[in-house]
Design a protein around this motif. Structure first.
Motif, mmCIF file in Angstrom:
data_model
loop_
_atom_site.group_PDB
_atom_site.id
_atom_site.type_symbol
_atom_site.label_atom_id
_atom_site.label_comp_id
_atom_site.label_asym_id
_atom_site.label_seq_id
_atom_site.Cartn_x
_atom_site.Cartn_y
_atom_site.Cartn_z
ATOM 1 N N LEU A 64 11.746 -11.289 -0.299
ATOM 2 C CA LEU A 64 11.611 -9.921 0.206
ATOM 3 C C LEU A 64 10.342 -9.267 -0.327
ATOM 4 O O LEU A 64 9.627 -8.585 0.420
ATOM 5 C CB LEU A 64 12.847 -9.092 -0.175
ATOM 6 N N LYS A 65 10.070 -9.481 -1.589
ATOM 7 C CA LYS A 65 8.867 -8.908 -2.193
ATOM 8 C C LYS A 65 7.610 -9.473 -1.526
ATOM 9 O O LYS A 65 6.677 -8.729 -1.207
ATOM 10 C CB LYS A 65 8.849 -9.209 -3.694
ATOM 11 N N LEU A 66 7.610 -10.795 -1.297
ATOM 12 C CA LEU A 66 6.468 -11.419 -0.629
ATOM 13 C C LEU A 66 6.305 -10.918 0.796
ATOM 14 O O LEU A 66 5.191 -10.653 1.247
ATOM 15 C CB LEU A 66 6.602 -12.948 -0.646
ATOM 16 N N GLN A 67 7.413 -10.775 1.514
ATOM 17 C CA GLN A 67 7.347 -10.263 2.880
ATOM 18 C C GLN A 67 6.777 -8.845 2.885
ATOM 19 O O GLN A 67 5.949 -8.499 3.732
ATOM 20 C CB GLN A 67 8.737 -10.288 3.530
ATOM 21 N N LYS A 68 7.226 -8.040 1.933
ATOM 22 C CA LYS A 68 6.720 -6.667 1.836
ATOM 23 C C LYS A 68 5.223 -6.672 1.531
ATOM 24 O O LYS A 68 4.452 -5.935 2.158
ATOM 25 C CB LYS A 68 7.484 -5.917 0.740
ATOM 26 N N GLU A 69 4.826 -7.513 0.585
ATOM 27 C CA GLU A 69 3.411 -7.596 0.226
ATOM 28 C C GLU A 69 2.569 -8.103 1.405
ATOM 29 O O GLU A 69 1.466 -7.615 1.652
ATOM 30 C CB GLU A 69 3.214 -8.482 -1.000
ATOM 31 N N ILE A 70 3.105 -9.086 2.129
ATOM 32 C CA ILE A 70 2.395 -9.620 3.308
ATOM 33 C C ILE A 70 2.206 -8.514 4.340
ATOM 34 O O ILE A 70 1.120 -8.358 4.919
ATOM 35 C CB ILE A 70 3.146 -10.837 3.899
ATOM 36 N N LYS A 71 3.264 -7.719 4.580
ATOM 37 C CA LYS A 71 3.156 -6.622 5.545
ATOM 38 C C LYS A 71 2.122 -5.601 5.077
ATOM 39 O O LYS A 71 1.332 -5.099 5.885
ATOM 40 C CB LYS A 71 4.515 -5.954 5.752
ATOM 41 N N ARG A 83 -3.229 -3.242 5.609
ATOM 42 C CA ARG A 83 -4.549 -2.955 5.038
ATOM 43 C C ARG A 83 -5.648 -3.687 5.818
ATOM 44 O O ARG A 83 -6.717 -3.116 6.081
ATOM 45 C CB ARG A 83 -4.585 -3.338 3.553
ATOM 46 N N LEU A 84 -5.381 -4.962 6.173
ATOM 47 C CA LEU A 84 -6.377 -5.711 6.952
ATOM 48 C C LEU A 84 -6.586 -5.080 8.325
ATOM 49 O O LEU A 84 -7.722 -4.957 8.811
ATOM 50 C CB LEU A 84 -5.965 -7.179 7.099
ATOM 51 N N THR A 85 -5.493 -4.680 8.974
ATOM 52 C CA THR A 85 -5.594 -4.047 10.285
ATOM 53 C C THR A 85 -6.390 -2.749 10.167
ATOM 54 O O THR A 85 -7.271 -2.466 11.001
ATOM 55 C CB THR A 85 -4.185 -3.768 10.858
ATOM 56 N N GLN A 86 -6.097 -1.980 9.123
ATOM 57 C CA GLN A 86 -6.842 -0.725 8.918
ATOM 58 C C GLN A 86 -8.322 -1.015 8.643
ATOM 59 O O GLN A 86 -9.202 -0.318 9.165
ATOM 60 C CB GLN A 86 -6.228 0.074 7.759
ATOM 61 N N ALA A 87 -8.584 -2.041 7.839
ATOM 62 C CA ALA A 87 -9.975 -2.385 7.529
ATOM 63 C C ALA A 87 -10.707 -2.840 8.793
ATOM 64 O O ALA A 87 -11.853 -2.443 9.046
ATOM 65 C CB ALA A 87 -10.026 -3.471 6.453
ATOM 66 N N ILE A 88 -10.019 -3.665 9.605
ATOM 67 C CA ILE A 88 -10.621 -4.130 10.859
ATOM 68 C C ILE A 88 -10.879 -2.929 11.770
ATOM 69 O O ILE A 88 -11.944 -2.822 12.403
ATOM 70 C CB ILE A 88 -9.717 -5.181 11.547
#
Length: 144
Positions: free
Chosen positions: A96-103, A108-113
Motif C-alpha cells: 500500500l505504501k509503495l502504491q501510494k508513493e507510485i501514485k 508529480r511527473l504528470t505535473q512536471a510534464i
C-alpha cells in the motif's frame, strides 16, 4: 591339587558335623577371598528384573519425549502462523505504501510534464511572437 579335591578329602576325613561345617565355611571364605567379585554377581532373576525395569523406564522416557516433541511442534506451528500473519500484514502495508508513493510520483511527473509542456508552448509562443514582431518591424521600417 585342586581346592575341590582338597575339600573333599578334608570332609571325608573329618568325623563330626561341626568340623565339616567349619571346613565348608573356610572353603567359602577362601572362595570369597580368591574371587571377591562373586559377592557382586547378579543372579539371572536380578538381571531380568533390572532389564524389565530399564525397559519400562525407557518406554516412559520415550513417551515423555514424544509428548514434548508434539508440544514443541505445536508451539512452533503456532509461532510460524503468527510470523506468517505478521509478515503478510507487513507485506500488505509495504504494498500500500509503495502504491501510494507510485501514485504520488506519477502525479508529480504528470505535473512536471504539464509545466514543461506549458513552458515549451509558452517559449514557442514567445519565439513566434518575436518573429512576428521582427517581421512587423521589418515591414514598417523605412527603406534606406
Amino acid at each position: 591339587m585342586s581346592v575341590a579335591l582338597r575339600l573333599y578329602e578334608q570332609l571325608t576325613e573329618a568325623g563330626e558335623d561341626k568340623t565339616r561345617a567349619k571346613l565348608i565355611a573356610e572353603a567359602f571364605e577362601h572362595l570369597e577371598d580368591r574371587y571377591p567379585q562373586l559377592k557382586d554377581v547378579a543372579t539371572a532373576g536380578q538381571v531380568r528384573e533390572t532389564e524389565l525395569r530399564l525397559q519400562k523406564e525407557i518406554k516412559e522416557v520415550e513417551g515423555k519425549l514424544q509428548k514434548e516433541i508434539k508440544e514443541v511442534e505445536a508451539r512452533l506451528q503456532k509461532e510460524i502462523k503468527e510470523v506468517e500473519a505478521r509478515l503478510q500484514k507487513e507485506i500488505k502495508e509495504v504494498e500500500l505504501k509503495l502504491q501510494k508513493e507510485i501514485k504520488e510520483v506519477e502525479v508529480r511527473l504528470t505535473q512536471a510534464i504539464h509545466r514543461q509542456t506549458l513552458w515549451v508552448v509558452g517559449s514557442v509562443g514567445a519565439v513566434v511572437g518575436m518573429i512576428r514582431l521582427l517581421e512587423w518591424f521589418l515591414a514598417h521600417m523605412p527603406n534606406p
